[in-house]
Write an enzyme that holds these catalytic residues in place. Structure first.
Site, PDB file in Angstrom:
ATOM      1  CE  LYS A   1       6.602  -2.697 -31.483  1.00  0.00           C
ATOM      2  NZ  LYS A   1       6.314  -1.658 -30.528  1.00  0.00           N
TER       3      LYS A   1
ATOM      4  CE1 TYR B   1       9.676  -2.473 -30.297  1.00  0.00           C
ATOM      5  CE2 TYR B   1       9.815  -4.821 -29.872  1.00  0.00           C
ATOM      6  CZ  TYR B   1       9.498  -3.543 -29.457  1.00  0.00           C
ATOM      7  OH  TYR B   1       8.993  -3.339 -28.195  1.00  0.00           O
TER       8      TYR B   1
HETATM    9  C1  NAY Z   1       5.777  -4.164 -27.761  1.00  0.00           C
HETATM   10  O1  NAY Z   1       6.701  -4.702 -28.349  1.00  0.00           O
HETATM   11  O2  NAY Z   1       4.942  -4.808 -27.152  1.00  0.00           O
HETATM   12  C2  NAY Z   1       5.736  -2.711 -27.768  1.00  0.00           C
HETATM   13  O3  NAY Z   1       6.760  -2.069 -27.919  1.00  0.00           O
HETATM   14  C3  NAY Z   1       4.440  -2.041 -27.651  1.00  0.00           C
HETATM   15  C4  NAY Z   1       4.647  -0.625 -27.291  1.00  0.00           C
HETATM   16  C5  NAY Z   1       4.722  -0.502 -25.795  1.00  0.00           C
HETATM   17  N1  NAY Z   1       6.099  -0.535 -25.371  1.00  0.00           N
HETATM   18  C6  NAY Z   1       6.498  -1.282 -24.355  1.00  0.00           C
HETATM   19  C7  NAY Z   1       7.960  -1.298 -24.109  1.00  0.00           C
HETATM   20  O4  NAY Z   1       5.738  -1.890 -23.641  1.00  0.00           O
HETATM   21  O5  NAY Z   1       2.624   0.463 -25.691  1.00  0.00           O
HETATM   22  C8  NAY Z   1       3.971   0.740 -25.423  1.00  0.00           C
HETATM   23  C9  NAY Z   1       4.132   1.147 -23.955  1.00  0.00           C
HETATM   24  O6  NAY Z   1       3.825   0.074 -23.103  1.00  0.00           O
HETATM   25  C10 NAY Z   1       3.232   2.307 -23.623  1.00  0.00           C
HETATM   26  O7  NAY Z   1       3.410   3.341 -24.554  1.00  0.00           O
HETATM   27  C11 NAY Z   1       3.497   2.831 -22.197  1.00  0.00           C
HETATM   28  O8  NAY Z   1       4.749   3.439 -22.133  1.00  0.00           O
END
Ligand code: NAY
Length: 290
Positions: A162, A134
């Protein structure tokens, strides 16, 4: 077909305790309504880095239990700068029946690459599950180079990444050098450019409420209808911009409530939704979902 995973949210009650029923409802909504291909459990969106070890285990149990009988993929994010905890969780989720684990790059202490490689090799050493790195440099401060990925991928249990990163040059280089590795894109607002660079799918927080449009975008892209895919990305980005401006996790939960899902509250130190945030979420619901 490229896969769409929702990053599962954790429901909390007003005092900040895990709300099991609400968390189950979010798993169900993703399976029954969103018809999602998979769930990423224990990620940033799950507010995982504010949970204790027993709570992380409980979330992993709830997700796999609620998803049983469905054929969605479940990925358990077990990473933690506390390597003992990460290893314990890797074993725990493997015993629960998760087929894939993921681990955030270890953060806070500016670990060097040898330490990072040791961390990943240790996490997979005693489990049969395969691991997806990740990588989220904006939140961890840890950037991995192409050669760093090559060294991590020498361990055959490490099957992909990821990739929550806006560096599309590195993404292109990764895809070219590792055609057989799993690359899952992590920024929902950049889904289309990631698709263009041939990622295998995407994991995102906003897919909890916007899966239909994201799936339609993937279908349009796969059918070669780039104009349609771009139009759908544009529509999604209007929504994502509004979510980010209103506070993304609290707003996703409030919109889910409007959709009939008991998504609960965020956990402190994340701020509780103010009346303004609640009003903003209601507007977002009315603008995009009514
Ligand atoms: C996670 O671990 O939940 C994620 O990384 C999912 C990806 C999201 N990143 C974060 C930091 O929340 O969906 C994205 C993000 O919220 C979205 O692209 C808006 O920036």
């Amino acid at each position: 077909m490229k896969k769409l995973y929702a990053a599962l949210m954790t429901a909390f009650d007003e005092s900040g305790n895990i709300d099991e029923q609400g968390t189950r409802e979010m798993v169900r909504y993703n399976i029954d309504v969103n018809q999602i291909d998979g769930l990423y459990v224990g990620g940033s969106t799950g507010e995982n880095f504010m949970l204790g070890t027993a709570e992380k285990k409980r979330v992993f149990e709830i997700a796999i239990d609620e998803a049983k009988g469905s054929n969605i993929d479940l990925i358990a994010q077990v990473g933690s700068p506390n390597l003992h905890e990460a290893k314990e969780l890797a074993k725990y989720v493997t015993d629960l029946g998760y087929e894939t684990i993921s681990a955030v790059t270890p953060f806070y202490y500016n670990f060097n690459f040898e330490e990072i490689k040791h961390y990943y090799d240790e996490i997979v050493k005693d489990v049969d599950t395969k691991l997806v790195v990740y990588s989220i440099p904006a939140l961890t401060g840890v950037s991995l180079s192409l050669d760093n990925f090559a060294k991590l991928f020498e361990n055959e249990k490490i099957i992909g990444v990821k990739y929550t990163n806006a560096d599309f040059y590195l993404l292109e280089r990764l895809r070219d050098r590792f055609p057989d590795k799993l690359i899952l894109s992590g920024f929902d607002e950049m889904l289309l450019p990631a698709l263009a660079l041939d990622v295998d799918g995407a994991i995102g927080s906003t897919f909890n409420i916007n899966a239909q449009k994201a799936k339609a975008e993937i279908s349009a892209f796969e059918a070669g209808d780039i104009d349609k895919a771009r139009k759908l990305q544009h529509e999604s980005n209007d929504l994502i911009t509004d979510l980010l401006n209103n506070g993304i996790y609290a707003t996703l939960k409030l919109v889910l409530q409007e959709l009939g899902v008991n998504a609960g509250y965020t956990r402190e130190p994340m701020a509780k939704a103010t009346p303004e945030v609640k009003a903003g979420a209601k507007k977002i619901y009315e603008k995009y979902f009514k």
